[in-house]
Design a protein around this motif. Structure first.
Motif, PDB file in Angstrom:
ATOM      1  N   UNK A  75      42.530  57.037  42.642  1.00 34.86           N
ATOM      2  CA  UNK A  75      42.656  55.814  42.052  1.00 34.86           C
ATOM      3  C   UNK A  75      42.475  54.545  43.017  1.00 34.86           C
ATOM      4  N   UNK A  76      42.853  54.962  44.031  1.00 31.34           N
ATOM      5  CA  UNK A  76      42.587  53.738  45.199  1.00 31.34           C
ATOM      6  C   UNK A  76      41.088  53.372  45.358  1.00 31.34           C
ATOM      7  N   UNK A  77      40.136  54.291  45.547  1.00 28.81           N
ATOM      8  CA  UNK A  77      38.747  54.013  45.823  1.00 28.81           C
ATOM      9  C   UNK A  77      37.975  53.756  44.460  1.00 28.81           C
ATOM     10  N   UNK A  78      38.765  53.741  43.327  1.00 31.32           N
ATOM     11  CA  UNK A  78      38.316  53.487  41.759  1.00 31.32           C
ATOM     12  C   UNK A  78      38.558  52.152  41.604  1.00 31.32           C
ATOM     13  N   UNK A  79      39.252  51.208  42.533  1.00 32.04           N
ATOM     14  CA  UNK A  79      39.770  50.100  42.460  1.00 32.04           C
ATOM     15  C   UNK A  79      39.173  49.062  43.493  1.00 32.04           C
ATOM     16  N   UNK A  80      39.328  47.816  43.602  1.00 30.13           N
ATOM     17  CA  UNK A  80      39.007  46.803  44.392  1.00 30.13           C
ATOM     18  C   UNK A  80      39.935  46.780  45.849  1.00 30.13           C
ATOM     19  N   UNK A  81      40.779  47.436  45.921  1.00 31.88           N
ATOM     20  CA  UNK A  81      41.695  47.491  46.869  1.00 31.88           C
ATOM     21  C   UNK A  81      40.899  47.996  48.239  1.00 31.88           C
ATOM     22  N   UNK A  82      40.174  48.921  48.475  1.00 34.08           N
ATOM     23  CA  UNK A  82      39.587  49.251  49.790  1.00 34.08           C
ATOM     24  C   UNK A  82      38.627  48.270  50.120  1.00 34.08           C
ATOM     25  N   UNK A  83      37.997  47.244  49.518  1.00 31.26           N
ATOM     26  CA  UNK A  83      36.679  46.630  49.681  1.00 31.26           C
ATOM     27  C   UNK A  83      37.007  45.101  49.752  1.00 31.26           C
ATOM     28  N   UNK A  84      36.276  44.470  50.322  1.00 24.11           N
ATOM     29  CA  UNK A  84      36.106  43.207  50.535  1.00 24.11           C
ATOM     30  C   UNK A  84      34.621  42.429  50.633  1.00 24.11           C
ATOM     31  N   UNK A  85      34.300  41.277  50.008  1.00 19.48           N
ATOM     32  CA  UNK A  85      33.207  40.751  49.727  1.00 19.48           C
ATOM     33  C   UNK A  85      32.957  39.904  50.777  1.00 19.48           C
ATOM     34  N   UNK A  86      31.572  39.956  51.317  1.00 14.67           N
ATOM     35  CA  UNK A  86      31.361  38.806  52.354  1.00 14.67           C
ATOM     36  C   UNK A  86      31.437  37.418  51.700  1.00 14.67           C
ATOM     37  N   UNK A  87      31.786  36.470  52.433  1.00 12.69           N
ATOM     38  CA  UNK A  87      32.298  35.213  51.579  1.00 12.69           C
ATOM     39  C   UNK A  87      30.694  34.489  51.178  1.00 12.69           C
ATOM     40  N   UNK A  88      29.613  34.865  51.784  1.00 15.56           N
ATOM     41  CA  UNK A  88      28.248  34.422  51.395  1.00 15.56           C
ATOM     42  C   UNK A  88      27.789  34.818  50.115  1.00 15.56           C
ATOM     43  N   UNK A  89      28.314  36.210  49.723  1.00 20.50           N
ATOM     44  CA  UNK A  89      27.716  37.071  48.649  1.00 20.50           C
ATOM     45  C   UNK A  89      27.777  36.256  47.406  1.00 20.50           C
TER      46      UNK A  89
END
Length: 223
Positions: A75-89
């Motif tokens: 469930x955790x890795x199927x959500x946005x929780x573990x990920x961060x977008x680079x601010x320039x993306x």
């Protein structure tokens, strides 16, 4: 964290991390593209991989206990929780689409990236990107050049010389993209020691997407 959450002692991070790397490599060899050809359900692929990760690290749980741990991990890795977008993306992707460019994502990832994770991160098809090629959905993965051929088809059968692929791996991104005729460049966000070799081999290497945008906006750009 998942083991601890169900009342068990916290497993050793380093052992589990190493166990996962080995388990993932083994599963990717046996059942590539997250079990696409074998028609293996995504959850079964990951359950097998996670169980093997713990076993390799020296942790074996009964079925009921493992099910509780696995469900939390899945469930955790199927959500946005573990990920961060680079601010320039997002600014870069929107800029590219505003310029009339078709934006595609090519990723060794399963279906949840397209359906759940990217939208949860604010990366939406139709506003930040136009099409995607995901190994778990399309049955081909990097560094196989065919994944780039599939991308060209999904982009509308455009000529490879009219495309630019931006990646961060010489082996998985740059070489196969170039092999099908695409223009390509590499990002070196973390000052990897390999970047100098990339440059020496003739690759354009830039620090971030701001620099890519500047290059593409330049009158001297060859793209």
């Amino acid at each position: 964290m998942a083991a601890k959450a169900v009342g068990l002692p916290c497993p050793d991070y380093k052992r589990v991390h190493e166990g996962f790397k080995l388990a993932y490599i083994e599963m990717a060899k046996k059942y590539p593209c997250f079990g696409f050809a074998a028609k293996m359900p995504n959850i079964v692929w990951w359950k097998t991989c996670v169980r093997d990760s713990f076993v390799r690290a020296g942790y074996e749980y009964d079925e009921e206990t493992f099910e509780k741990i696995f469900r939390r991990i899945y469930a955790t890795f199927g959500s946005s929780a573990p990920y961060t977008i680079f601010p320039d993306s997002i600014p870069f992707l929107r800029w590219a689409r505003e310029k009339g460019l078709k934006v595609g994502i090519i990723s060794n990832a399963e279906y949840r990236y397209q359906d759940v994770i990217l939208p949860a991160l604010g990366l939406n098809q139709g506003s930040e990107w136009d099409f995607g090629v995901f190994s778990g959905l399309d049955g081909v993965e990097k560094p196989d050049p065919r994944i780039y051929t599939v991308a060209l088809e999904k982009a509308g059968n455009i000529a490879p010389e009219e495309t630019l692929h931006i990646g961060d791996s010489m082996r998985k991104d740059y070489v196969p993209a170039k092999s099908v005729g695409m223009n390509a460049l590499l990002l070196d966000r973390f000052k990897t020691p390999d970047a100098e070799e990339w440059r020496e081999s003739g690759a354009i290497v830039l620090p971030d997407l701001v620099a890519v945008q500047e290059l593409l906006s330049s009158e001297k750009s060859t793209f």
